[in-house]
Scaffold this motif. Structure first.
Motif, PDB file in Angstrom:
ATOM      1  N   LEU A 292      32.322  37.718  43.508  1.00 40.91           N
ATOM      2  CA  LEU A 292      32.747  38.018  42.149  1.00 40.91           C
ATOM      3  C   LEU A 292      33.565  39.310  42.094  1.00 40.91           C
ATOM      4  N   SER A 293      33.135  40.304  42.845  1.00 48.02           N
ATOM      5  CA  SER A 293      33.863  41.586  42.888  1.00 48.02           C
ATOM      6  C   SER A 293      35.275  41.393  43.421  1.00 48.02           C
ATOM      7  N   LYS A 294      35.403  40.554  44.448  1.00 47.76           N
ATOM      8  CA  LYS A 294      36.719  40.288  45.036  1.00 47.76           C
ATOM      9  C   LYS A 294      37.622  39.550  44.045  1.00 47.76           C
ATOM     10  N   ILE A 295      37.045  38.589  43.309  1.00 49.16           N
ATOM     11  CA  ILE A 295      37.828  37.838  42.329  1.00 49.16           C
ATOM     12  C   ILE A 295      38.340  38.773  41.236  1.00 49.16           C
ATOM     13  N   ILE A 296      37.448  39.622  40.735  1.00 46.81           N
ATOM     14  CA  ILE A 296      37.830  40.576  39.687  1.00 46.81           C
ATOM     15  C   ILE A 296      38.927  41.508  40.181  1.00 46.81           C
ATOM     16  N   SER A 297      38.789  41.943  41.426  1.00 47.98           N
ATOM     17  CA  SER A 297      39.781  42.849  42.000  1.00 47.98           C
ATOM     18  C   SER A 297      41.111  42.138  42.244  1.00 47.98           C
ATOM     19  N   TYR A 298      41.054  40.947  42.861  1.00 48.19           N
ATOM     20  CA  TYR A 298      42.266  40.206  43.207  1.00 48.19           C
ATOM     21  C   TYR A 298      43.086  39.845  41.973  1.00 48.19           C
TER      22      TYR A 298
ATOM     23  N   THR B 263      46.364  26.207  25.694  1.00 49.27           N
ATOM     24  CA  THR B 263      46.012  25.538  26.944  1.00 49.27           C
ATOM     25  C   THR B 263      45.781  26.614  28.008  1.00 49.27           C
ATOM     26  N   PRO B 264      45.051  26.297  29.061  1.00 51.27           N
ATOM     27  CA  PRO B 264      44.815  27.298  30.109  1.00 51.27           C
ATOM     28  C   PRO B 264      46.130  27.799  30.705  1.00 51.27           C
ATOM     29  N   LEU B 265      46.255  29.108  30.828  1.00 54.12           N
ATOM     30  CA  LEU B 265      47.442  29.698  31.456  1.00 54.12           C
ATOM     31  C   LEU B 265      46.983  30.420  32.716  1.00 54.12           C
ATOM     32  N   PRO B 266      47.333  29.902  33.897  1.00 51.66           N
ATOM     33  CA  PRO B 266      46.858  30.499  35.146  1.00 51.66           C
ATOM     34  C   PRO B 266      47.333  31.938  35.335  1.00 51.66           C
ATOM     35  N   ILE B 267      46.451  32.768  35.870  1.00 49.08           N
ATOM     36  CA  ILE B 267      46.752  34.176  36.124  1.00 49.08           C
ATOM     37  C   ILE B 267      47.080  34.357  37.603  1.00 49.08           C
ATOM     38  N   LYS B 268      48.124  35.101  37.902  1.00 49.22           N
ATOM     39  CA  LYS B 268      48.488  35.364  39.296  1.00 49.22           C
ATOM     40  C   LYS B 268      47.591  36.459  39.874  1.00 49.22           C
ATOM     41  N   ASN B 269      47.260  36.312  41.166  1.00 41.71           N
ATOM     42  CA  ASN B 269      46.467  37.344  41.836  1.00 41.71           C
ATOM     43  C   ASN B 269      47.394  38.338  42.555  1.00 41.71           C
ATOM     44  N   LYS B 270      46.803  39.235  43.316  1.00 39.85           N
ATOM     45  CA  LYS B 270      47.591  40.282  43.996  1.00 39.85           C
ATOM     46  C   LYS B 270      48.604  39.725  44.979  1.00 39.85           C
ATOM     47  N   LYS B 271      48.372  38.516  45.456  1.00 34.68           N
ATOM     48  CA  LYS B 271      49.306  37.879  46.387  1.00 34.68           C
ATOM     49  C   LYS B 271      50.386  37.091  45.652  1.00 34.68           C
ATOM     50  N   LYS B 272      50.422  37.254  44.327  1.00 31.99           N
ATOM     51  CA  LYS B 272      51.401  36.575  43.480  1.00 31.99           C
ATOM     52  C   LYS B 272      51.212  35.054  43.497  1.00 31.99           C
ATOM     53  N   LYS B 273      49.975  34.635  43.710  1.00 29.24           N
ATOM     54  CA  LYS B 273      49.643  33.218  43.722  1.00 29.24           C
ATOM     55  C   LYS B 273      48.564  32.948  42.683  1.00 29.24           C
ATOM     56  N   TYR B 274      48.458  31.678  42.288  1.00 31.80           N
ATOM     57  CA  TYR B 274      47.437  31.314  41.306  1.00 31.80           C
ATOM     58  C   TYR B 274      46.117  30.969  41.983  1.00 31.80           C
ATOM     59  N   LEU B 275      46.203  30.298  43.127  1.00 31.99           N
ATOM     60  CA  LEU B 275      44.999  29.886  43.843  1.00 31.99           C
ATOM     61  C   LEU B 275      44.534  30.951  44.820  1.00 31.99           C
ATOM     62  N   LEU B 276      43.219  31.052  44.958  1.00 29.58           N
ATOM     63  CA  LEU B 276      42.625  31.987  45.918  1.00 29.58           C
ATOM     64  C   LEU B 276      41.568  31.253  46.723  1.00 29.58           C
ATOM     65  N   ASN B 277      41.629  31.405  48.048  1.00 33.35           N
ATOM     66  CA  ASN B 277      40.584  30.846  48.907  1.00 33.35           C
ATOM     67  C   ASN B 277      39.622  31.972  49.270  1.00 33.35           C
ATOM     68  N   LEU B 278      38.371  31.789  48.882  1.00 38.77           N
ATOM     69  CA  LEU B 278      37.361  32.822  49.100  1.00 38.77           C
ATOM     70  C   LEU B 278      36.128  32.188  49.716  1.00 38.77           C
ATOM     71  N   ASN B 279      35.927  32.468  51.000  1.00 39.10           N
ATOM     72  CA  ASN B 279      34.775  31.912  51.726  1.00 39.10           C
ATOM     73  C   ASN B 279      34.690  30.388  51.598  1.00 39.10           C
ATOM     74  N   GLY B 280      35.842  29.748  51.705  1.00 40.99           N
ATOM     75  CA  GLY B 280      35.872  28.285  51.630  1.00 40.99           C
ATOM     76  C   GLY B 280      35.940  27.739  50.212  1.00 40.99           C
ATOM     77  N   LYS B 281      35.868  28.620  49.226  1.00 40.68           N
ATOM     78  CA  LYS B 281      35.962  28.200  47.818  1.00 40.68           C
ATOM     79  C   LYS B 281      37.391  28.401  47.347  1.00 40.68           C
ATOM     80  N   ASN B 282      38.017  27.345  46.847  1.00 39.37           N
ATOM     81  CA  ASN B 282      39.359  27.435  46.279  1.00 39.37           C
ATOM     82  C   ASN B 282      39.234  27.551  44.767  1.00 39.37           C
ATOM     83  N   LEU B 283      39.843  28.581  44.191  1.00 42.08           N
ATOM     84  CA  LEU B 283      39.640  28.845  42.768  1.00 42.08           C
ATOM     85  C   LEU B 283      40.892  29.385  42.097  1.00 42.08           C
ATOM     86  N   TRP B 284      40.885  29.341  40.771  1.00 40.55           N
ATOM     87  CA  TRP B 284      41.922  29.954  39.974  1.00 40.55           C
ATOM     88  C   TRP B 284      41.287  30.484  38.695  1.00 40.55           C
ATOM     89  N   VAL B 285      42.023  31.309  37.966  1.00 43.36           N
ATOM     90  CA  VAL B 285      41.470  32.009  36.810  1.00 43.36           C
ATOM     91  C   VAL B 285      42.433  31.914  35.622  1.00 43.36           C
TER      92      VAL B 285
END
Length: 306
Positions: A8-14, A80-102
């Motif tokens: 969760l901390s990584k997601i909030i940070s990313y 409608t949901p509007l995807p947020i970009k992470n620090k890598k300028k991408k919408y999807l994040l792979n975290l410990n095998g979990k693929n997610l977006w925010v």
């Protein structure tokens, strides 16, 4: 599924979501896992994909993000949901095998019971969605041959079963119907758990995870099946109120309206195959009874049925 503190901390940070306040697991959702996150910057939804992120799923997520961004840019009438970009300028994040977006949470409530006004507003919202995406680039539609093959296999292995034979015959005749039309992106899951209201006002549409390219009538048929049928019963007043809402924005031609019932029967034939393989006798009876009722209906101009 549980989100660990370090995840969760990584997601909030990313995603630069601010300072953590609260996290709730949302129970709705058959495939994806959803969490409501509250920070000092607001309320967000973290969606963890339930399906493997293979080539096909990646393609589907790209389509979903493209359409969500397009709706937002055009000033679509509903949130409608509007995807947020992470620090890598991408919408999807792979975290410990979990693929997610925010995305930022959309405030509103799901309603189990629909009034005439809610059904009218729902039909109107689907029509406005179709209007907004009709000019977007589309890919080829999916083939429905797999349904025929499943039903054919069931029929061949259960030749003494009258239900299997009857449904196979119905679907075989349906294959003669021309379901073709201009392809557009369709929501394909427009139901009560994906439509948000504030009192009687429709304010948001979520869960575009089942987006596909097809003729708009299929989207209408899917919506009618989920909003205006109750097991083996067609709720005709609900059906007509939904279609009146749709027609207030986009008129359904007599030719297109004639495809609503065949589309519904085709979908119910597929659901029969699933119920048959699970040996769910009650579901089988409900599906067969609903198909019989649908076969007796005649679609009038603009999709109304008597």
């Amino acid at each position: 599924m549980i989100l660990k503190k370090e995840e969760l901390s990584k997601i909030i940070s990313y995603y630069d979501l601010g300072i953590f306040k609260k996290l709730n697991h949302i129970k709705e959702g058959e495939i994806n896992e959803n969490f409501e996150l509250v920070t000092d910057k607001g309320e967000f939804i973290i969606q963890i994909l339930g399906n493997k992120l293979d080539k096909q799923k990646n393609k589907q997520m790209d389509l979903q993000f493209m359409i969500l961004k397009s709706l937002n840019k055009k000033g679509f009438s509903y949130l409608t949901p509007l995807p947020i970009k992470n620090k890598k300028k991408k919408y999807l994040l792979n975290l410990n095998g979990k693929n997610l977006w925010v995305y930022r949470k959309i405030n509103g409530k799901f309603h189990k019971k629909y009034t005439k006004k809610k059904l009218f507003e729902s039909g109107k919202a689907l029509a406005l969605f179709h209007q907004n995406v009709k000019d977007l680039k589309t890919q080829g539609r999916q083939s429905y041959n797999y349904i025929f093959k499943i039903l054919q296999d069931i029929h061949c292995k259960n030749k003494q079963n009258k239900d299997a034979e009857g449904i196979f015959d119905i679907y075989s005749n349906l294959r003669k119907t021309n379901f073709e039309g201009k392809l557009i992106p369709i929501h394909a899951d427009f139901n009560k758990t994906n439509i948000l209201f504030s009192d009687d006002k429709l304010v948001g549409i979520i869960d575009f995870d089942n987006l596909e390219h097809d003729f708009y009538i299929r989207d209408i048929s899917l919506s009618l099946m989920r909003l205006c049928t109750n097991r083996s019963i067609v709720l005709m007043d609900d059906w007509n109120n939904f279609l009146r809402g749709y027609n207030s924005i986009k008129k359904i031609s007599k030719k297109d309206a004639g495809l609503i019932t065949p589309n519904l029967i085709r979908m119910k034939c597929y659901l029969f195959s699933r119920a048959f393989l699970k040996k769910d006798s009650k579901e089988i009876r409900d599906i067969i009874n609903l198909i019989k009722r649908l076969q007796k209906t005649k679609t009038k101009k603009y999709g109304y049925i008597n």
